[in-house]
Design an enzyme around this catalytic site. Structure first.
Site, PDB file in Angstrom:
ATOM      1  N   CYS A 219     -60.405  25.060 -64.396  1.00 14.91           N
ATOM      2  CA  CYS A 219     -59.113  24.811 -63.766  1.00 14.91           C
ATOM      3  C   CYS A 219     -59.063  25.442 -62.366  1.00 14.91           C
ATOM      4  CB  CYS A 219     -57.979  25.291 -64.664  1.00 14.91           C
ATOM      5  SG  CYS A 219     -56.362  24.615 -64.209  1.00 14.91           S
TER       6      CYS A 219
ATOM      7  N   HIS B  56     -58.947  22.798 -69.939  1.00  8.44           N
ATOM      8  CA  HIS B  56     -59.181  24.097 -70.584  1.00  8.44           C
ATOM      9  C   HIS B  56     -59.962  23.905 -71.891  1.00  8.44           C
ATOM     10  CE1 HIS B  56     -56.690  26.748 -68.033  1.00  8.44           C
ATOM     11  NE2 HIS B  56     -56.021  25.624 -67.789  1.00  8.44           N
TER      12      HIS B  56
ATOM     13  N   GLU C  17     -61.056  26.204 -73.819  1.00  8.31           N
ATOM     14  CA  GLU C  17     -60.839  27.332 -74.735  1.00  8.31           C
ATOM     15  C   GLU C  17     -59.690  27.100 -75.703  1.00  8.31           C
ATOM     16  OE1 GLU C  17     -58.621  28.417 -70.870  1.00  8.31           O
ATOM     17  OE2 GLU C  17     -60.352  27.249 -71.496  1.00  8.31           O
TER      18      GLU C  17
ATOM     19  N   GLY D  77     -53.852  55.127 -90.365  1.00  9.27           N
ATOM     20  CA  GLY D  77     -53.735  54.270 -91.536  1.00  9.27           C
ATOM     21  C   GLY D  77     -54.012  52.820 -91.214  1.00  9.27           C
ATOM     22  N   GLY D  78     -54.152  52.495 -89.921  1.00 18.24           N
ATOM     23  CA  GLY D  78     -54.389  51.128 -89.497  1.00 18.24           C
ATOM     24  C   GLY D  78     -55.859  50.767 -89.438  1.00 18.24           C
TER      25      GLY D  78
ATOM     26  N   ASP E 241     -57.784  49.754 -86.780  1.00 12.93           N
ATOM     27  CA  ASP E 241     -58.587  50.195 -85.640  1.00 12.93           C
ATOM     28  C   ASP E 241     -59.079  51.639 -85.797  1.00 12.93           C
ATOM     29  OD1 ASP E 241     -57.927  47.706 -84.647  1.00 12.93           O
ATOM     30  OD2 ASP E 241     -56.279  48.458 -83.428  1.00 12.93           O
ATOM     31  N   SER E 242     -58.160  52.553 -86.095  1.00 11.72           N
ATOM     32  CA  SER E 242     -58.585  53.955 -86.213  1.00 11.72           C
ATOM     33  C   SER E 242     -59.492  54.146 -87.422  1.00 11.72           C
ATOM     34  CB  SER E 242     -57.373  54.889 -86.294  1.00 11.72           C
ATOM     35  OG  SER E 242     -56.654  54.708 -87.490  1.00 11.72           O
ATOM     36  N   SER E 243     -59.264  53.370 -88.487  1.00  7.97           N
ATOM     37  CA  SER E 243     -60.099  53.500 -89.684  1.00  7.97           C
ATOM     38  C   SER E 243     -61.535  53.066 -89.406  1.00  7.97           C
ATOM     39  CB  SER E 243     -59.514  52.656 -90.829  1.00  7.97           C
ATOM     40  OG  SER E 243     -58.192  53.051 -91.120  1.00  7.97           O
TER      41      SER E 243
END
Length: 509
Positions: free
Chosen positions: A79, A167, A169, A222-223, A225-227
């Site tokens: 584009c 596009h 994508e 507890g989520g 990402d951190s786990s």
């Protein structure tokens, strides 16, 4: 990661989607603003130029010296990227007579060009532009057209440089993934070997080298990402990773005890800290959303810092920062406007004087989950909906008190458990309840009531950047509403939020 695709961002809303599609091909890629090109580009196999809300005809339009890439690596302009190349090298870009937005079909496809291999005649593509390429430079060939856009795709003679006005994508472009595969794999020659297993192997090896025998402290939430970040670092350095899980009094019902038990069962070196009273004291009388976020963040830093100092010789702070956090912190035109403070990016490293290690900062959320599965993490953790760092603090509109938290915990518990029991939980990206600062008249047992209103919120999304409200069954919403009103003292009205993001955000504050 010996090879990668570089995506230069000109500000398009679809740029992250380009990266996701390339990653789905098991090819590593990175997004950088067009005006912040990495110094070392020796490992780049190809370049993709994104779209943009800007017009190449504007005096201050984003510009780029493409000569550093052309003929050295394949280039694909999407584009705005295609229009920029046409304009820079002698072509002409004019306003479209009719704004070209939406579905179109290719009525000319020259599939002898590798970019268009296996792209069908009459294939549907998605247009989104107000300008169009009216004439091409002399050495540019048209290789695809639609009924209204003659230059739907072009190639530069004697080099692997392409441009497309549509596009690839977005899902509306039916064969967009095929086109991107043609470019990334066939034209750029990338190996499709960037897999979760490879990521784990290379990341653990890198962490062992980087961290050595140093100690790392990491705040678990507890989520997901951190786990996943904790398990990756633990895999590299074992008990030299010290995890701290803080109960800020704003978690879901029974979450602190349940998640802490899960972490200990995973073999993590984790300490639980009950700091509810400190958070409630800091939040007393605070009603403004950003002020609440900052108060919660400040107390978390204080509690975390106090606990971390009980561990001797800590050198590193581990964080579960993921790629969208990184992208959003560096925009095309400098730092983007603050919509709301991000809970994962400020304060701690400066206060604690620690180096930061972020093993997930190149991954999107769905990739983090795939890496978690590769690591053998329990699906109950990997499948959890995102939950905001400030927790229920930004789901209670107005001031926060322990009584309000208790009410919202019960409402949330009924809603989330209901989703799980009816098999709807995994169809939803994120769900929760909001306690509103209003009361409404109701009738219970022939008596007039004047009690609280709660709003239920459930959205579908891929990465949280955009979201649509979940079309949950009416009978389910009816049952949940009845159960909340019957069981949660102090609530007599339940409403359902049908706003999408944008213009609304997922959370109310």
């Amino acid at each position: 990661m010996a090879q990668k695709i570089l995506i230069l961002d000109f500000g398009s809303q679809y740029t992250q989607l380009i990266a996701r599609r390339v990653r789905e091909l098991n090819v590593y890629c990175e997004i950088h603003p067009f005006n912040h090109i990495p110094e070392d580009t020796s490992d780049i196999r190809g370049l993709i130029l994104s779209g943009s809300p800007c017009s190449v005809r504007e005096d201050d339009a984003p510009d780029l010296d493409l000569d550093q890439f052309r003929k050295r690596v394949p280039v694909l302009g999407v584009c705005y990227g295609a229009q920029l190349m046409a304009q820079k090298y002698g072509g002409n870009v004019l306003p479209s007579e009719i704004r070209e937005y939406g579905r179109a079909r290719l009525n000319h496809v020259d599939s002898s060009y590798p970019l268009l291999n296996n792209i069908s005649l009459d294939s549907q593509v998605w247009m989104s532009h107000a300008d169009t390429i009216s004439t091409l430079p002399e050495n540019f060939d048209i290789i695809a057209s639609t009924s209204s856009v003659e230059v739907a795709a072009f190639k530069v003679q004697d080099e692997l440089t392409y441009g497309i006005q549509f596009h690839p994508e977005v899902t509306h472009t039916e064969e967009g993934k095929t086109l991107l595969k043609n470019f990334v794999v066939d034209i750029c020659g990338c190996d499709q070997d960037w897999t979760p297993d490879l990521f784990v192997e290379t990341t653990v090896a890198d962490l062992k080298t980087k961290l050595g025998n140093d100690k790392v402290v990491l705040g678990l939430s507890g989520g997901v990402d951190s786990s996943v970040a904790a398990v990756l670092i633990n895999k590299a350095i074992g008990d030299n990773l010290h995890c701290i899980f803080v109960d800020n009094g704003l978690l879901r019902k029974n979450e602190f005890e349940g998640v802490l038990a899960s972490y200990q069962g995973m073999g993590l070196n984790v300490k639980g800290v009950d700091a509810k009273d400190q958070f409630y004291a800091a939040l007393k009388g605070v009603t403004e959303p950003e002020a609440k976020r900052k108060a919660i963040g400040r107390v978390f830093i204080e509690v975390f810092d106090q606990e971390a100092h009980k561990i001797e010789d800590v050198k590193w702070l581990g964080q579960g920062t993921i790629y969208p956090d990184v992208i959003e912190s560096v925009s095309v035109k400098g730092p983007s406007a603050t919509i709301k403070s991000h809970h994962n990016v400020g304060g701690l490293p400066e206060k604690m004087n620690l180096k930061v290690v972020e093993p997930l900062n190149t991954l999107f959320k769905d990739e983090v989950r795939r890496v978690g599965r590769s690591l053998g993490i329990d699906q109950n953790i990997l499948g959890r909906h995102p939950f905001p760092g400030p927790g229920l603090g930004i789901r209670i509109l107005g001031d926060i008190t322990p009584d309000k938290v208790a009410i919202l915990q019960e409402v949330d518990y009924i809603f989330i458990n209901g989703l799980k029991e009816k098999g709807l939980y995994d169809d939803v990206w994120q769900a929760g309840a909001m306690l509103l600062p209003i009361q409404s008249v109701g009738v219970m047992g022939d008596e007039r009531t004047y009690e609280r209103v709660v709003a239920l919120r459930a959205v579908t999304s891929v990465d949280g950047m955009t979201a649509d409200w979940s079309h949950l069954p009416y009978d389910f919403l009816q049952d949940v509403s009845n159960e909340i009103i019957n069981r949660v003292k102090g609530v007599n009205r339940v409403v359902y939020d049908i706003s999408s993001k944008p213009p609304a955000t997922i959370e109310w504050e």
